[in-house]
Design a protein around this motif. Sequence first.
Motif, PDB file in Angstrom:
ATOM      1  N   LEU A 162       0.845  -1.181   0.000  1.00  0.00           N
ATOM      2  CA  LEU A 162       0.000   0.000   0.000  1.00  0.00           C
ATOM      3  C   LEU A 162       0.884   1.234   0.000  1.00  0.00           C
ATOM      4  O   LEU A 162       1.908   1.289   0.662  1.00  0.00           O
ATOM      5  CB  LEU A 162      -0.888   0.031   1.239  1.00  0.00           C
ATOM      6  CG  LEU A 162      -2.105  -0.880   1.214  1.00  0.00           C
ATOM      7  CD1 LEU A 162      -2.875  -0.720   2.498  1.00  0.00           C
ATOM      8  CD2 LEU A 162      -2.982  -0.585   0.015  1.00  0.00           C
ATOM      9  N   MET A 163       0.435   2.242  -0.727  1.00  0.00           N
ATOM     10  CA  MET A 163       1.215   3.475  -0.821  1.00  0.00           C
ATOM     11  C   MET A 163       1.019   4.322   0.421  1.00  0.00           C
ATOM     12  O   MET A 163      -0.088   4.548   0.861  1.00  0.00           O
ATOM     13  CB  MET A 163       0.726   4.254  -2.047  1.00  0.00           C
ATOM     14  CG  MET A 163       1.295   5.636  -2.129  1.00  0.00           C
ATOM     15  SD  MET A 163       3.072   5.544  -1.940  1.00  0.00           S
ATOM     16  CE  MET A 163       3.365   7.128  -1.198  1.00  0.00           C
ATOM     17  N   ALA A 195       2.550   8.011   1.974  1.00  0.00           N
ATOM     18  CA  ALA A 195       3.438   9.164   1.865  1.00  0.00           C
ATOM     19  C   ALA A 195       3.504   9.849   3.210  1.00  0.00           C
ATOM     20  O   ALA A 195       2.569  10.539   3.599  1.00  0.00           O
ATOM     21  CB  ALA A 195       2.920  10.139   0.802  1.00  0.00           C
ATOM     22  N   SER A 244       4.236  12.478   6.082  1.00  0.00           N
ATOM     23  CA  SER A 244       4.438  13.916   6.041  1.00  0.00           C
ATOM     24  C   SER A 244       4.991  14.456   7.348  1.00  0.00           C
ATOM     25  O   SER A 244       5.995  15.132   7.356  1.00  0.00           O
ATOM     26  CB  SER A 244       3.141  14.639   5.686  1.00  0.00           C
ATOM     27  OG  SER A 244       2.089  14.151   6.486  1.00  0.00           O
ATOM     28  N   VAL A 245       4.403  14.123   8.449  1.00  0.00           N
ATOM     29  CA  VAL A 245       4.877  14.690   9.706  1.00  0.00           C
ATOM     30  C   VAL A 245       5.123  13.561  10.716  1.00  0.00           C
ATOM     31  O   VAL A 245       4.309  12.674  10.861  1.00  0.00           O
ATOM     32  CB  VAL A 245       3.825  15.658  10.292  1.00  0.00           C
ATOM     33  CG1 VAL A 245       4.216  16.076  11.690  1.00  0.00           C
ATOM     34  CG2 VAL A 245       3.686  16.864   9.386  1.00  0.00           C
ATOM     35  N   VAL A 296      -9.608  17.866   5.815  1.00  0.00           N
ATOM     36  CA  VAL A 296      -8.391  17.167   6.182  1.00  0.00           C
ATOM     37  C   VAL A 296      -7.168  18.081   6.098  1.00  0.00           C
ATOM     38  O   VAL A 296      -6.137  17.817   6.696  1.00  0.00           O
ATOM     39  CB  VAL A 296      -8.230  15.901   5.311  1.00  0.00           C
ATOM     40  CG1 VAL A 296      -7.831  16.275   3.886  1.00  0.00           C
ATOM     41  CG2 VAL A 296      -7.224  14.928   5.916  1.00  0.00           C
ATOM     42  N   ASN A 297      -7.287  19.183   5.374  1.00  0.00           N
ATOM     43  CA  ASN A 297      -6.144  20.074   5.194  1.00  0.00           C
ATOM     44  C   ASN A 297      -6.145  21.260   6.149  1.00  0.00           C
ATOM     45  O   ASN A 297      -5.379  22.191   5.995  1.00  0.00           O
ATOM     46  CB  ASN A 297      -6.094  20.567   3.745  1.00  0.00           C
ATOM     47  CG  ASN A 297      -5.770  19.411   2.814  1.00  0.00           C
ATOM     48  OD1 ASN A 297      -4.915  18.572   3.120  1.00  0.00           O
ATOM     49  ND2 ASN A 297      -6.478  19.351   1.695  1.00  0.00           N
ATOM     50  N   VAL A 298      -7.065  21.215   7.097  1.00  0.00           N
ATOM     51  CA  VAL A 298      -7.152  22.309   8.057  1.00  0.00           C
ATOM     52  C   VAL A 298      -6.984  21.752   9.465  1.00  0.00           C
ATOM     53  O   VAL A 298      -7.465  20.656   9.761  1.00  0.00           O
ATOM     54  CB  VAL A 298      -8.538  23.020   7.935  1.00  0.00           C
ATOM     55  CG1 VAL A 298      -8.712  24.050   9.033  1.00  0.00           C
ATOM     56  CG2 VAL A 298      -8.695  23.641   6.563  1.00  0.00           C
ATOM     57  N   GLN A 299      -6.286  22.476  10.292  1.00  0.00           N
ATOM     58  CA  GLN A 299      -6.115  22.012  11.681  1.00  0.00           C
ATOM     59  C   GLN A 299      -7.473  21.961  12.367  1.00  0.00           C
ATOM     60  O   GLN A 299      -8.254  22.912  12.276  1.00  0.00           O
ATOM     61  CB  GLN A 299      -5.184  22.980  12.418  1.00  0.00           C
ATOM     62  CG  GLN A 299      -4.930  22.558  13.853  1.00  0.00           C
ATOM     63  CD  GLN A 299      -3.657  23.183  14.409  1.00  0.00           C
ATOM     64  OE1 GLN A 299      -2.560  22.951  13.907  1.00  0.00           O
ATOM     65  NE2 GLN A 299      -3.823  23.990  15.425  1.00  0.00           N
ATOM     66  N   ASP A 333      -6.506  10.243   2.357  1.00  0.00           N
ATOM     67  CA  ASP A 333      -5.597  11.125   3.093  1.00  0.00           C
ATOM     68  C   ASP A 333      -6.090  11.146   4.533  1.00  0.00           C
ATOM     69  O   ASP A 333      -7.272  11.380   4.768  1.00  0.00           O
ATOM     70  CB  ASP A 333      -5.658  12.555   2.541  1.00  0.00           C
ATOM     71  CG  ASP A 333      -5.133  12.623   1.124  1.00  0.00           C
ATOM     72  OD1 ASP A 333      -4.090  11.998   0.848  1.00  0.00           O
ATOM     73  OD2 ASP A 333      -5.780  13.278   0.287  1.00  0.00           O
ATOM     74  N   ARG A 357      -5.085  11.989   8.902  1.00  0.00           N
ATOM     75  CA  ARG A 357      -4.222  12.597   9.925  1.00  0.00           C
ATOM     76  C   ARG A 357      -4.526  11.957  11.275  1.00  0.00           C
ATOM     77  O   ARG A 357      -5.638  11.492  11.508  1.00  0.00           O
ATOM     78  CB  ARG A 357      -4.520  14.099  10.056  1.00  0.00           C
ATOM     79  CG  ARG A 357      -4.475  14.874   8.769  1.00  0.00           C
ATOM     80  CD  ARG A 357      -3.052  15.181   8.337  1.00  0.00           C
ATOM     81  NE  ARG A 357      -3.038  15.936   7.102  1.00  0.00           N
ATOM     82  CZ  ARG A 357      -2.996  15.395   5.886  1.00  0.00           C
ATOM     83  NH1 ARG A 357      -2.972  14.073   5.746  1.00  0.00           N
ATOM     84  NH2 ARG A 357      -2.995  16.146   4.803  1.00  0.00           N
ATOM     85  N   TRP A 416      -4.193  13.197  15.276  1.00  0.00           N
ATOM     86  CA  TRP A 416      -3.922  14.371  16.115  1.00  0.00           C
ATOM     87  C   TRP A 416      -3.943  13.989  17.585  1.00  0.00           C
ATOM     88  O   TRP A 416      -4.789  13.208  18.021  1.00  0.00           O
ATOM     89  CB  TRP A 416      -4.987  15.447  15.894  1.00  0.00           C
ATOM     90  CG  TRP A 416      -5.156  15.886  14.472  1.00  0.00           C
ATOM     91  CD1 TRP A 416      -6.010  15.364  13.535  1.00  0.00           C
ATOM     92  CD2 TRP A 416      -4.466  16.958  13.816  1.00  0.00           C
ATOM     93  NE1 TRP A 416      -5.891  16.030  12.348  1.00  0.00           N
ATOM     94  CE2 TRP A 416      -4.949  17.019  12.495  1.00  0.00           C
ATOM     95  CE3 TRP A 416      -3.482  17.867  14.225  1.00  0.00           C
ATOM     96  CZ2 TRP A 416      -4.487  17.957  11.576  1.00  0.00           C
ATOM     97  CZ3 TRP A 416      -3.025  18.807  13.311  1.00  0.00           C
ATOM     98  CH2 TRP A 416      -3.521  18.841  11.995  1.00  0.00           C
ATOM     99  N   GLN A 446      -0.034  17.430  15.451  1.00  0.00           N
ATOM    100  CA  GLN A 446      -0.257  16.329  14.514  1.00  0.00           C
ATOM    101  C   GLN A 446       0.757  15.225  14.776  1.00  0.00           C
ATOM    102  O   GLN A 446       1.951  15.473  14.933  1.00  0.00           O
ATOM    103  CB  GLN A 446      -0.118  16.836  13.079  1.00  0.00           C
ATOM    104  CG  GLN A 446      -0.380  15.758  12.056  1.00  0.00           C
ATOM    105  CD  GLN A 446      -0.392  16.288  10.632  1.00  0.00           C
ATOM    106  OE1 GLN A 446      -0.748  17.431  10.389  1.00  0.00           O
ATOM    107  NE2 GLN A 446      -0.012  15.439   9.688  1.00  0.00           N
ATOM    108  N   SER A 500      -0.982   9.444   3.170  1.00  0.00           N
ATOM    109  CA  SER A 500      -1.879   9.271   2.049  1.00  0.00           C
ATOM    110  C   SER A 500      -1.707   7.854   1.531  1.00  0.00           C
ATOM    111  O   SER A 500      -0.590   7.407   1.300  1.00  0.00           O
ATOM    112  CB  SER A 500      -1.530  10.278   0.951  1.00  0.00           C
ATOM    113  OG  SER A 500      -2.374  10.077  -0.149  1.00  0.00           O
ATOM    114  N   THR A 538      -3.064   4.794  -1.228  1.00  0.00           N
ATOM    115  CA  THR A 538      -3.759   4.594  -2.484  1.00  0.00           C
ATOM    116  C   THR A 538      -3.901   3.114  -2.772  1.00  0.00           C
ATOM    117  O   THR A 538      -2.984   2.335  -2.517  1.00  0.00           O
ATOM    118  CB  THR A 538      -2.991   5.258  -3.633  1.00  0.00           C
ATOM    119  OG1 THR A 538      -2.782   6.625  -3.275  1.00  0.00           O
ATOM    120  CG2 THR A 538      -3.773   5.206  -4.918  1.00  0.00           C
TER     121      THR A 538
END
Lengths: 447, 185
Positions: A25-26, A28, A30-31, A99-102, A132, A134, A136, A143, A148, A150
């Motif tokens: 599984l892919m 990526a 990030s943090v 998903v792109n906002v805290q 995608d 996260r 928290w 975070q 992510s 795919t």
Amino acid sequence: MPTPPSAFPVTKRALLAMAAGMTGLMVAPSVFAQDELHGTVDQGVIQPLPIAIDITSQADAQGNSLGAQISKVISADLERSGYFKPIDPNAFIDHEIDVNVQPSFDHWRTINAQYLSNGLAHVDADGRLTVDFRLWDVFGSNQLLGQSMTATPENWRRVAHKIADMIYEKLTGQEGYFDTRIVFVAESGKRGARVKRLAIMDQDGFGASYLTDGSLKVMTPRFSADSQLVAYMALSADSARIYIFNLETGRQESVGEVKGMAFAPRFSPDGSKLAFSVSQTGATNIYVMDLSSRRVTRLTSGAAINTSPSFSPDGSTIAFTSDRGGSPQIYLMNADGGNVRRITFGGGIYSTPVFSPKGDLIAFTKQSGGRFSIGVMKPDGSGEKLLTSSYLEEGPTWAPNGRYIMFFREPPGGSPSLWMVEASGRIERQVPYTGGASDPAWSPRLK
Amino acid sequence: MSIKTKTVVKTALVAFVLTSVAACSEKPKPVVEAPPPPVAQAPQPQTPPPPVRPVETAPAGIVPGSQQDFVVNVGDRVYFDTDQSSIRTDAQGILSAQAAWLNRYPAVRIRIEGNADERGTREYNFALGARRAEAVSEFLTSKGVDPSRISTISYGKEQPINPGSDEDAWAQNRNAHTALVAGAK
């Protein structure tokens, strides 16, 4: 909110192990978290971590949301581990958060979510599913994961199990085990005339399919270390034979004719050998077959019963059941049959030893006081601990992370079902498969 | 907040699609897709093993040398104590009668099926059933039955004749059954 007591410090090592488990599984990354996190065990009682899971997606024409389904699978995985308490989505103040906002941490603190995993699932124009997500730390307002993944849409359950694995690993420091499968025996029909078929399903009881047609009674399947082969015993009216089923090709073959009954097959950790029992003229002994040459070597001798072999993870030692001393007990021997020594002296009957994946424990079945128990002990027989007990239960198999043991249980006059217990004995759950099921064997982590 | 890099995503994305397609094409065809619904398992009413009657009182109509003759007039099953494979006193008469009958009908071939109760683990009980079948085989050969007419098998605890879970059921399920597989009239 005070920091809970430290039980499972998460280190860089855990993160590396996590990354190594991602083939297929892919992912990526990030943090990465900078500080340590903890699951909690307080005075011997596990305090499950309250966590909110909120994977969203656009609903289809029927109003079904793949994101909600993924959330359910993740929540169920985490709940069954015993270390998490997923929060009912109906309690959420915020829904379908970007998903792109805290996130608004206050809103999640209000519902006592210690952690939040949110995300977005979507199928893009070329038909691929991307999730995608996260993780928290709500009270620390930071975070912990951002990934992510795919896959093809029909693999959405595996994506969910992979996400659950990442959350579990991040917050407990233990290796994940959700993206795994179980081979087992699906049982149907009345007692005495049971149909017993080889079957396989996901670790959470979903996606079951039969591998044999039920004309023979199939028993005691075991995975090879690469999860591609399953060895099992099949019983007909006049013979007991061992077969190997290849999950990639769907083919199965007999390992060969032996004089007498052959049963209790187990692969060696390197996959080159198969240990098993043969009953001949009333004696039952353990043999090992080299799978490339098919050469068979006898490891035990005498008139006693010697069965249920289990290789240690390094392949050097075999644990087995023997009644050479009068009653069934657990013995160890070197892989060549030498240096036999008994390790159980606790009173009662001991059988079905199974080495843990790390080799630090042996799980077993014990009969004592009219009941059956699943327990663990050290390979020298010390530190015996019974984890669970009932009228009839047997057949322990370890999760690949060595933290859980699956087994089967049969009530008086009833149908068998699969259960799992955490290696401390504090968490016990039935595997949510609805039919009769016995003889589970847990796969290694899927690639 | 960081976002995934698209290029990295794409490479591995192809890799997974390929593996999943390969896995699908090679996957064994399941015989049935859905798991079966749970089956309620009510204990069944019990039929006790048939009584052993002396040959002299055989009812009319039973053909001597037949399956029925063997089952009704000799007895095709003997029982064992818990975790034991020694022939009990009450079994010796039946087995002696089996041997006499088999010696009278030398064309008959038999399979001795060893069984165990549910109070043991599956694999151990296979071995225990094998031991019981062998004990019966040895008894019969000691009474003159040619070993080449006898095969043995263990069904472990897989084929209980009494589906119950109590002392009576266990006692009945610890047995060795002599099946006539060829040559009976």
